[in-house]
Write an enzyme that holds these catalytic residues in place. Structure first.
Site, PDB file in Angstrom:
ATOM      1  N   CYS A 124       0.834  -1.202   0.000  1.00 42.63           N
ATOM      2  CA  CYS A 124       0.000   0.000   0.000  1.00 42.63           C
ATOM      3  C   CYS A 124       0.871   1.254   0.000  1.00 42.63           C
ATOM      4  O   CYS A 124       1.439   1.621   1.034  1.00 42.63           O
ATOM      5  CB  CYS A 124      -0.924  -0.002   1.219  1.00 42.63           C
ATOM      6  SG  CYS A 124      -1.956   1.472   1.354  1.00 42.63           S
ATOM      7  N   CYS A 137      -0.437   4.067   2.241  1.00 42.73           N
ATOM      8  CA  CYS A 137      -0.164   3.822   3.663  1.00 42.73           C
ATOM      9  C   CYS A 137       1.282   4.119   4.024  1.00 42.73           C
ATOM     10  O   CYS A 137       1.563   4.727   5.056  1.00 42.73           O
ATOM     11  CB  CYS A 137      -0.459   2.366   4.018  1.00 42.73           C
ATOM     12  SG  CYS A 137      -2.087   1.763   3.534  1.00 42.73           S
ATOM     13  N   ASP A 138       2.214   3.666   3.193  1.00 45.21           N
ATOM     14  CA  ASP A 138       3.621   3.626   3.593  1.00 45.21           C
ATOM     15  C   ASP A 138       4.566   4.481   2.756  1.00 45.21           C
ATOM     16  O   ASP A 138       5.745   4.579   3.075  1.00 45.21           O
ATOM     17  CB  ASP A 138       4.118   2.170   3.543  1.00 45.21           C
ATOM     18  CG  ASP A 138       3.320   1.261   4.463  1.00 45.21           C
ATOM     19  OD1 ASP A 138       2.910   1.736   5.538  1.00 45.21           O
ATOM     20  OD2 ASP A 138       3.100   0.090   4.110  1.00 45.21           O
TER      21      ASP A 138
END
Length: 318
Positions: A135, A138-139
């Site tokens: 993701c 997300c990261d």
């Protein structure tokens, strides 16, 4: 003989969406049972740091999971371990079968989520959360001004590669074929981006790293047979995603690829069965979107049960 446990609502899945649905339903004075085959919080427990959840500048995944669980159970919702094998629609009631017994409810909320397909190569599991990610939203921020690799060639891989190019110093998309499978407009955006490079006909063999983190990707050129190492601080894998919906195939609520079909109120084609979060076909799979779905599903379960009870009272009166 194991007795069937009863509740107004059974929530299948204890990720952020399922916990939110349980919170809303139980706060409406409904009896709620949450069933999950793992620890509450779902994939949040595999996330070291979360920086994009409102109200927190930064929060550890397991800590946010615990706070959500405590909030979800404060009004009496019960959490149980269990592997759901099938759900039966019996009209007024739904029967949820698990390995450890059955549960009967007026409404069922499906919050089982989805799972990223894995490459199955050495280093993938070892460095998950330490440079291996599925993701970019997300990261990606953890890899600002660093070189990263994206493995895949479909829409998701290219879209996430473009997203990462805003943050990383360089993005290399590694694809096993000699051309991308993504939409042409996405391909052109990637080709036009000076920070994105491509490695074609590449069969990824290993995610490399040291004691702490990812350091690169080893792949084999399928044409020449030569082995190469690409330096990278992060590896983002996009080779497919599957909805976790096997227990619901008998209900007729899935599309041809296994995603649960719902309307904007999280209602499926079966009255009293709702679905939320990553189990639905959607473009953004985040904690925030799951929580939003969960609030809608929990409230809709209350509305459905109210209507159901009113009909039963009217039937008795008649």
């Amino acid at each position: 003989m194991t007795m069937t446990k009863q509740a107004d609502v059974v929530v299948i899945g204890a990720g952020p969406g399922g916990l939110t649905a349980a919170l809303y339903a139980s706060r409406s004075n409904l009896s709620v049972i949450i069933i999950d085959r793992g620890i509450y919080g779902g994939q949040m427990n595999n996330t070291a740091e979360i920086e994009n959840y409102p109200g927190f500048k930064s929060v550890l995944g397991p800590d946010l999971a615990k706070q959500m669980y405590e909030g979800a159970t404060q009004f009496g919702a019960e959490y149980v371990y269990g592997n759901v094998t099938q759900v039966e629609d019996q009209g007024q009631y739904k029967l949820v079968h698990t390995d450890d017994g059955d549960y009967q409810a007026k409404a069922v909320i499906v919050a089982t989520g989805s799972d990223h397909r894995k490459l199955g190569v050495p280093g993938e599991d070892q460095y998950s959360g330490r440079g291996v990610s599925y993701c970019a939203v997300c990261d990606g921020a953890f890899f600002k001004d660093r070189e990263v690799a994206v493995i895949g060639g479909g829409d998701s891989a290219v879209e996430e590669g473009i997203y990462l190019a805003q943050l990383a110093s360089k993005v290399t998309i590694i694809h096993r074929r000699d051309q991308l499978r993504a939409q042409k407009i996405l391909q052109q955006r990637a080709f036009d981006n000076p920070k994105i490079d491509f490695v074609w006909n590449a069969d990824t063999k290993e995610i490399l790293g040291d004691d702490q983190k990812v350091t690169g990707v080893r792949y084999v050129d399928k044409v020449s047979g030569e082995s190469h190492t690409l330096p990278a601080s992060g590896t983002f894998i996009y080779v497919g995603i599957d909805a976790l919906t096997e227990p619901f195939k008998n209900l007729g609520i899935l599309d041809e690829k296994g995603w649960v079909k719902t309307d904007d109120h999280m209602r499926t084609a079966v009255p009293g069965i709702l679905a939320l979060g990553d189990v639905r076909k959607k473009t953004l799979r985040q904690i925030t979107t799951a929580v939003g779905d969960g609030g809608l599903a929990g409230q809709e379960a209350f509305n459905y049960i109210q209507e159901l009870d009113d009909k039963m009272k009217q039937k008795v009166a008649d």
